[in-house]
Design an enzyme around this catalytic site. Structure first.
Site, PDB file in Angstrom:
ATOM      1  N   SER A 132     107.149  86.866  12.508  1.00  0.00           N
ATOM      2  CA  SER A 132     107.752  86.822  11.404  1.00  0.00           C
ATOM      3  C   SER A 132     107.045  87.493  10.292  1.00  0.00           C
ATOM      4  CB  SER A 132     108.416  85.803  11.013  1.00  0.00           C
ATOM      5  OG  SER A 132     109.614  85.851  10.301  1.00  0.00           O
ATOM      6  N   ASP A 178     113.445  81.952  10.820  1.00  0.00           N
ATOM      7  CA  ASP A 178     112.120  82.220  10.218  1.00  0.00           C
ATOM      8  C   ASP A 178     111.919  82.128   8.664  1.00  0.00           C
ATOM      9  OD1 ASP A 178     111.758  83.427  12.537  1.00  0.00           O
ATOM     10  OD2 ASP A 178     112.156  85.690  12.104  1.00  0.00           O
TER      11      ASP A 178
END
Length: 388
Positions: A132, A178
């Site tokens: 991420s 995320d």
């Protein structure tokens, strides 16, 4: 001062002679378990890692937002007045992440924002590895702009800003996991997130105390969430939910799978089965961490990988080899992490087996003719913050 913060400040000095208002940073994340459940309003259990993205910001006297980064030679600038049109055109490449955040944050802020900024970005979060890097950019920039624009948004609101940027500016149909992990991370803990309600709980991991570490095996097979495979999986989940008469797969339990098999075609059923069983694995992992400790979760991690490989079909040969080799080398559990189609695997391994496991994976990749992987350990770390 971290290397990324120093690099961001150096870059900012090439963009403007104004003194910086400050530097902010946000981490990448490892998803311990709970893959593709977030956009199905399910459960996830990520943790923030020590690899971070830094943003250095200086105010301007006009309404221009200008962004530069150490990973691109391009410097992109857009006036705040033109942001809507530029975002809609989706022609920004990497700059869609920070400029998308500026656009989304302006819309979310209680007061209008009219002050231009220069933003310099540097990162040591590996790109394309499923850790991420995009949410790290979004969370660092959102934290910075929230402060310099005095927007007054809390961390959950800033996570929503990051998700809107990723969905609507970048065009990646991801969930909010995320951004929440990047904003809410805590040392030695994972963030248990209910993606329907956005309720969170910090779950102690205790890896170090148990003599364990998380080894990341970056296959260096790049992936992109805006590409077709991710979209196809999301569409299958939505089709499965519709056929089963529920608003999302969150409302389907393991006991409903026998009926689902009679209603859905084979591919859609397998996509649904992954989400439903993965939600249960997240709940079981949280329960095991709370009652038994981290050595009890290995089989759940490995079962998660099998489900992603066989039912959701988002693994690749390199990820499967990484998982199999790590398990053979002493890992308690291992799985791919992230959206799939490349990226990284993680393995929960006794600390004294890390070196042997890393060597075994490198040899296995060489024997298969794969590109040499990048292996490193990560620890659960703090979320987004102002550094200076």
């Amino acid at each position: 001062m971290t290397d990324s913060t120093a690099a961001a400040l150096t870059l900012l000095g090439t963009l403007t002679d104004r003194a910086p208002e400050g530097t902010w940073s946000a981490p990448g994340r490892v998803n311990l378990i709970g893959e593709h459940t977030d956009y199905n309003e399910g459960f996830v259990l990520p943790f923030a890692i020590g690899h971070r993205t830094a943003a250095a910001v200086a105010l301007r006297d006009d309404d221009v937002v200008r962004v530069g980064s150490t990973f691109s030679d391009d410097v992109v600038e857009v006036s705040l007045a033109d942001l809507d049109g530029v975002i809609a055109a989706r022609s920004l490449d990497w700059a869609a992440y920070p400029l998308g955040v500026a656009w989304a944050l302006r819309a979310a802020a209680p007061e209008g924002v009219a002050r231009g900024v220069d933003i310099a970005i540097s990162s040591d979060v590996p790109i394309g590895a499923g850790l991420s890097s995009s949410a790290a950019i979004e969370s660092a920039v959102a934290s910075a702009l929230n402060d310099v624009w005095a927007a007054g948004l809390d961390r959950v609101a800033l996570a929503r800003v990051g998700r809107i940027a990723e969905n609507d500016a970048v065009g990646a149909p991801t969930g909010i996991m995320d951004q929440m992990a990047s904003m809410l991370g805590r040392p030695d803990a994972a963030t248990f997130l209910d993606c329907r309600t956005l309720e969170t709980a910090s779950i102690d991991l205790g890896f170090a105390a148990a003599g364990l570490e998380v080894l990341v095996i970056d296959t260096l097979v790049s992936h992109a969430h805006a590409s077709g495979g991710y979209r196809e999986r999301r569409a299958s989940c939505e089709a499965g939910a519709a056929a089963l008469g529920v608003s999302s797969l969150r409302d389907v339990s393991v006991t409903d799978l026998d009926r689902a098999r009679t209603v859905l075609d084979d591919e859609t059923f397998r996509r649904v089965r992954h989400i439903v069983t993965e939600n249960q694995r997240v709940l079981d992992t949280v329960a095991a961490l709370r009652s038994e400790g981290p050595r009890a979760i290995g089989d759940l991690l490995t079962a998660s990988h099998a489900s992603m490989r066989d039912d959701f079909e988002i693994s690749v040969a390199e990820l499967d080899l990484a998982v199999e080799t790590a398990l053979s080398a002493g890992a308690l559990g291992a799985r791919m992490t992230g959206g799939g189609f490349g990226g990284a695997a993680i393995a929960l391994i006794p600390k004294d087996r890390i070196a042997d496991a890393s060597t075994a994976v490198e040899r296995a990749f060489a024997a298969s003719g794969f590109r040499a992987p990048h292996t490193f350990t990560v620890t659960a770390s703090a979320g987004a913050r102002r550094d200076a």
